[in-house]
Design a protein around this motif. Structure first.
Motif, PDB file in Angstrom:
ATOM      1  N   MET A   1     -14.236  -6.388 -14.984  1.00 57.38           N
ATOM      2  CA  MET A   1     -13.533  -5.415 -14.182  1.00 57.38           C
ATOM      3  C   MET A   1     -12.386  -6.130 -13.475  1.00 57.38           C
ATOM      4  O   MET A   1     -12.532  -7.251 -13.009  1.00 57.38           O
ATOM      5  N   GLU A   2     -11.291  -5.456 -13.392  1.00 58.83           N
ATOM      6  CA  GLU A   2     -10.107  -6.030 -12.766  1.00 58.83           C
ATOM      7  C   GLU A   2     -10.325  -6.234 -11.268  1.00 58.83           C
ATOM      8  O   GLU A   2     -11.042  -5.473 -10.624  1.00 58.83           O
ATOM      9  N   ASN A   3      -9.700  -7.264 -10.753  1.00 54.62           N
ATOM     10  CA  ASN A   3      -9.829  -7.547  -9.321  1.00 54.62           C
ATOM     11  C   ASN A   3      -9.277  -6.414  -8.468  1.00 54.62           C
ATOM     12  O   ASN A   3      -9.775  -6.172  -7.361  1.00 54.62           O
ATOM     13  N   THR A   4      -8.257  -5.724  -8.970  1.00 53.24           N
ATOM     14  CA  THR A   4      -7.694  -4.619  -8.192  1.00 53.24           C
ATOM     15  C   THR A   4      -8.703  -3.485  -8.035  1.00 53.24           C
ATOM     16  O   THR A   4      -8.780  -2.860  -6.980  1.00 53.24           O
ATOM     17  N   LYS A   5      -9.485  -3.241  -9.082  1.00 55.08           N
ATOM     18  CA  LYS A   5     -10.499  -2.183  -9.007  1.00 55.08           C
ATOM     19  C   LYS A   5     -11.630  -2.584  -8.069  1.00 55.08           C
ATOM     20  O   LYS A   5     -12.127  -1.767  -7.303  1.00 55.08           O
ATOM     21  N   LEU A   6     -12.030  -3.858  -8.131  1.00 57.88           N
ATOM     22  CA  LEU A   6     -13.068  -4.336  -7.211  1.00 57.88           C
ATOM     23  C   LEU A   6     -12.583  -4.250  -5.767  1.00 57.88           C
ATOM     24  O   LEU A   6     -13.339  -3.856  -4.863  1.00 57.88           O
ATOM     25  N   ALA A   7     -11.330  -4.615  -5.557  1.00 56.61           N
ATOM     26  CA  ALA A   7     -10.764  -4.534  -4.214  1.00 56.61           C
ATOM     27  C   ALA A   7     -10.750  -3.084  -3.730  1.00 56.61           C
ATOM     28  O   ALA A   7     -11.011  -2.809  -2.554  1.00 56.61           O
ATOM     29  N   ARG A   8     -10.457  -2.152  -4.618  1.00 55.81           N
ATOM     30  CA  ARG A   8     -10.424  -0.737  -4.238  1.00 55.81           C
ATOM     31  C   ARG A   8     -11.828  -0.233  -3.886  1.00 55.81           C
ATOM     32  O   ARG A   8     -12.002   0.539  -2.938  1.00 55.81           O
ATOM     33  N   ILE A   9     -12.837  -0.676  -4.647  1.00 56.96           N
ATOM     34  CA  ILE A   9     -14.222  -0.312  -4.320  1.00 56.96           C
ATOM     35  C   ILE A   9     -14.564  -0.795  -2.916  1.00 56.96           C
ATOM     36  O   ILE A   9     -15.133  -0.061  -2.101  1.00 56.96           O
ATOM     37  N   ASN A  10     -14.213  -2.039  -2.623  1.00 54.31           N
ATOM     38  CA  ASN A  10     -14.494  -2.598  -1.296  1.00 54.31           C
ATOM     39  C   ASN A  10     -13.705  -1.880  -0.205  1.00 54.31           C
ATOM     40  O   ASN A  10     -14.221  -1.626   0.885  1.00 54.31           O
ATOM     41  N   GLU A  11     -12.460  -1.527  -0.511  1.00 56.68           N
ATOM     42  CA  GLU A  11     -11.642  -0.808   0.455  1.00 56.68           C
ATOM     43  C   GLU A  11     -12.256   0.554   0.782  1.00 56.68           C
ATOM     44  O   GLU A  11     -12.336   0.946   1.950  1.00 56.68           O
ATOM     45  N   LEU A  12     -12.713   1.247  -0.254  1.00 56.46           N
ATOM     46  CA  LEU A  12     -13.346   2.548  -0.029  1.00 56.46           C
ATOM     47  C   LEU A  12     -14.642   2.408   0.766  1.00 56.46           C
ATOM     48  O   LEU A  12     -14.973   3.260   1.588  1.00 56.46           O
ATOM     49  N   ALA A  13     -15.370   1.329   0.552  1.00 57.32           N
ATOM     50  CA  ALA A  13     -16.599   1.094   1.305  1.00 57.32           C
ATOM     51  C   ALA A  13     -16.288   0.881   2.784  1.00 57.32           C
ATOM     52  O   ALA A  13     -16.994   1.407   3.658  1.00 57.32           O
ATOM     53  N   HIS A  14     -15.233   0.134   3.071  1.00 55.18           N
ATOM     54  CA  HIS A  14     -14.850  -0.099   4.474  1.00 55.18           C
ATOM     55  C   HIS A  14     -14.363   1.196   5.130  1.00 55.18           C
ATOM     56  O   HIS A  14     -14.677   1.457   6.286  1.00 55.18           O
ATOM     57  N   ILE A  15     -13.611   1.984   4.369  1.00 53.31           N
ATOM     58  CA  ILE A  15     -13.128   3.260   4.906  1.00 53.31           C
ATOM     59  C   ILE A  15     -14.311   4.178   5.210  1.00 53.31           C
ATOM     60  O   ILE A  15     -14.328   4.865   6.238  1.00 53.31           O
ATOM     61  N   ALA A  16     -15.313   4.178   4.327  1.00 47.66           N
ATOM     62  CA  ALA A  16     -16.482   5.035   4.514  1.00 47.66           C
ATOM     63  C   ALA A  16     -17.250   4.662   5.784  1.00 47.66           C
ATOM     64  O   ALA A  16     -17.895   5.525   6.389  1.00 47.66           O
TER      65      ALA A  16
END
Length: 66
Positions: A1-16
């Motif tokens: 998985m691309e690092n950008t997608k992993l970063a987006r998953i983590n970003e969404l987790a922090h936003i949640a």
């Protein structure tokens, strides 16, 4: 998985943690999670398919798929 997608998953987790996600963000998170899990599962299967068990008498045998 691309690092950008992993970063987006983590970003969404922090936003949640800070606020409730919008419907679009929840849908995006679900798609990214499914993709991540599918890739992780395929990687784990690949490792297990190349794993051998060595018996006490020195014989090697492949793991069986259940």
């Amino acid at each position: 998985m691309e690092n950008t997608k992993l970063a987006r998953i983590n970003e969404l987790a922090h936003i949640a943690k800070e606020r409730e996600l919008t419907a679009e963000e929840i849908a995006e998170r679900d798609v990214l999670r499914k993709e991540y899990i599918a890739e992780w599962r395929q990687s784990a299967i690949s490792v297990l398919e190349n794993t051998y068990v060595v018996t006490p008498d020195g014989k090697k045998r492949k793991l069986k798929h259940k």
